[in-house]
Write an enzyme that holds these catalytic residues in place. Structure first.
Site, PDB file in Angstrom:
ATOM      1  N   ASP A 227      -6.975 -11.366  14.477  1.00  0.00           N
ATOM      2  CA  ASP A 227      -5.742 -11.381  14.734  1.00  0.00           C
ATOM      3  C   ASP A 227      -5.770 -11.505  15.981  1.00  0.00           C
ATOM      4  OD1 ASP A 227      -3.937  -9.504  16.020  1.00  0.00           O
ATOM      5  OD2 ASP A 227      -4.353  -7.754  15.281  1.00  0.00           O
ATOM      6  N   HIS A 228      -5.230 -12.828  16.371  1.00  0.00           N
ATOM      7  CA  HIS A 228      -5.063 -12.971  17.744  1.00  0.00           C
ATOM      8  C   HIS A 228      -5.516 -11.897  18.952  1.00  0.00           C
ATOM      9  CE1 HIS A 228      -1.060 -13.736  17.786  1.00  0.00           C
ATOM     10  NE2 HIS A 228      -0.671 -13.797  18.669  1.00  0.00           N
TER      11      HIS A 228
ATOM     12  N   HIS B 190      -1.429  -6.287  14.640  1.00  0.00           N
ATOM     13  CA  HIS B 190      -1.203  -6.491  16.694  1.00  0.00           C
ATOM     14  C   HIS B 190      -1.415  -5.026  16.795  1.00  0.00           C
ATOM     15  CE1 HIS B 190      -1.018 -10.698  16.058  1.00  0.00           C
ATOM     16  NE2 HIS B 190       0.424 -10.785  16.622  1.00  0.00           N
TER      17      HIS B 190
END
Length: 508
Positions: free
Chosen positions: A199-200, A262
């Site tokens: 999950d960047h 996110h």
């Protein structure tokens, strides 16, 4: 144990921000989906930046795999242009030539056995020519439907000489059942310690700074609870539309694209208890406790929306249903807001208001901790201040990375008149170097075997469990879409969600 590279990390400003302690083992990384935008815009610019800073091992190679026909030299040239266009650093031919020397390209269908055999041959060649020692990182930058096929193919051909790690891009499944099925497929071939679900957002410096802010400063942790915090607001706003991704977005919507990963990760990081240390499982254990404690919001506590035609920065933009590839009667949400409660001792009865959407007024991601008002302030308020506001601690994750604190100060002059003022910390003005891109940190962590910033299987399943409950009651009604104009801050229902509690969304 001090390594030879540690002094260089202190002396060379290029190395600041990545916390270098040791160099990764020799290895090769295989990127499935090498013809896609993620590889071009993020992965290769990140690999180049790591190479420029001496953070990649000397024995390193990259194998790109995609369906499109391309030679090794054509692949190298295309990635060179990608680094020059999207990289954050000045292009240095010497660094690029070293990286390009270890690059190979394989044209293959993901389900093609012969193509997979060519990947293995290329990796064996890199072992001999570049000394990559049989260590492998497989990056699955592919559509969700291809993941299970690739996992099986890689698992059947994995090297027995070194370690193997698997990076899987989101979305990990499309609901709880599919996530559990995919988790089982992956675990049939790989141990949990070998799986890196990316999950960047967790790689962003300002997200990690939230942990430093809480646990490295004695002034915050004593008041980080229901006794002092009135509520928390988390905003993930984008001004862009779906950018030609109708096939994906029509299936995902805002709740699967942003909220499930996110947003819930930001909630968990904000609310988690202090871990015993910052080892991967210690941090992830505390996040899982928060995800399990999240109370499923009822229909009145969740709002969804879809943007219509409007204006972004003075330019007219189409509505979601007018985007190429989107059905004219699409019921896919591009906005979601919710009021969440965490059923534990620290946060009981403290609402977490979250919102995420596309085509909003501007791009920003923030976490705002609003503290309770002083019980009886016996002061005047300046005429030009719209009432003395409560103290708010705001973590600006993007685009203006930093932290700000709002508090009351006396206006100069006679008497005691107060005004709300801001104390700001900005990354760009404090540190000498630019902020590393999220993919730089995450790729380096995977090469080092550090899974702290990657999600674990139980985290993913808890997130999907909450999303499934929300999507379940959405099936009972058909909202009137579109219900907000592009360039606005979302539908009217989102404002009402806050107004019912006597609160309002922040306007940063």
């Amino acid at each position: 144990m001090t390594t030879k590279q540690e002094p260089a990390a202190r002396e060379n400003p290029l190395l600041e921000g990545l916390g270098l302690r040791r160099t990764p083992d020799p290895c090769a990384i295989v990127i499935f989906g090498a013809s896609g935008d993620l590889t071009r815009r993020k992965l290769f610019p990140a690999l180049y930046s790591l190479a420029l800073r001496g953070l990649l091992p000397k024995q390193f190679g990259v194998v790109g795999v995609a369906r499109s026909e391309e030679s090794d030299d054509e692949f190298r040239e295309r990635m060179k242009h990608a680094v020059q266009e999207f990289g954050r650093d000045k292009f240095h031919a010497e660094t690029w030539n070293w990286l390009a020397g270890g690059m190979r390209y394989i044209s293959a269908d993901f389900a093609d056995d012969a193509g997979q055999d060519r990947v293995v041959e290329a990796l064996n060649e890199l072992d001999e020519q570049r000394g990559t020692a049989g260590n492998r990182v497989y990056y699955l930058a592919v559509p969700p439907a291809a993941i299970a096929t690739l996992v099986h193919a890689i698992g059947m051909r994995r090297s027995t000489r070194g370690w193997t790690r698997l990076i899987i891009e989101k979305p990990f499944g499309h609901d709880l059942a599919s996530a559990q099925e995919l988790n089982q497929e992956v675990k049939d071939h790989f141990a949990e310690r070998e799986i890196y679900r990316i999950d960047h957002y967790l790689g962003k410096e300002t997200v990690q700074n939230l942990l430093a802010l809480r646990f490295a400063n004695g002034i915050f942790e004593p008041i980080w609870n229901r006794q002092f915090v009135d509520h928390v607001q988390i905003t993930v706003a984008e001004s862009i539309g779906i950018e030609g991704r109708a096939d994906f977005y029509e299936q995902a919507g805002a709740i699967r694209d942003v909220f499930q990963n996110h947003m819930l990760q930001l909630v968990a990081l904000t609310a988690m208890e202090p871990p015993i240390d910052f080892a991967a499982d210690s941090v992830r254990n505390e996040k899982v406790k928060i995800l399990r404690a999240l109370h499923t919001p009822g229909p009145k506590h969740v709002v969804r929306g879809q943007y219509g035609r409007g204006y972004i920065e003075g330019e007219e933009v189409p509505g979601y249903r007018e985007e190429p590839g989107v059905a004219s009667d699409s019921m896919t949400e591009t906005y979601v807001a919710a009021k969440l409660y965490i059923d534990n001792w620290r946060w009981a009865d403290t609402p977490f208001y979250v919102r995420a959407g596309k085509r909003l007024a501007r791009r920003e991601t923030t976490i705002a901790i609003e503290f309770k008002r002083a019980p009886h302030p016996p002061f005047e308020v300046a005429d030009d201040d719209a009432g003395l506001r409560p103290n708010v601690l705001v973590c600006h994750i993007q685009p203006d990375e930093g932290v700000s604190l709002e508090f009351a100060a006396k206006v100069p002059g006679q008497g005691i008149t107060l005004r709300t003022v801001h104390m700001d910390f900005l990354y760009g003005g404090t540190f000498r170097t630019g902020i590393p891109e999220a993919y730089e940190r995450l790729l380096l962590d995977c090469l080092l075997g550090d899974a702290t910033l990657f999600t674990r299987s139980d985290e993913v399943e808890e997130q999907w469990s909450l999303v499934d409950a929300i999507v379940g009651f959405w099936k009972r009604d058909r909202p009137s879409f579109p219900n907000y104009a592009a360039g606005a801050w979302g539908p009217a229902g989102a404002e009402q969600l806050m107004r019912r509690d006597g609160r309002t969304w922040r306007r940063h």
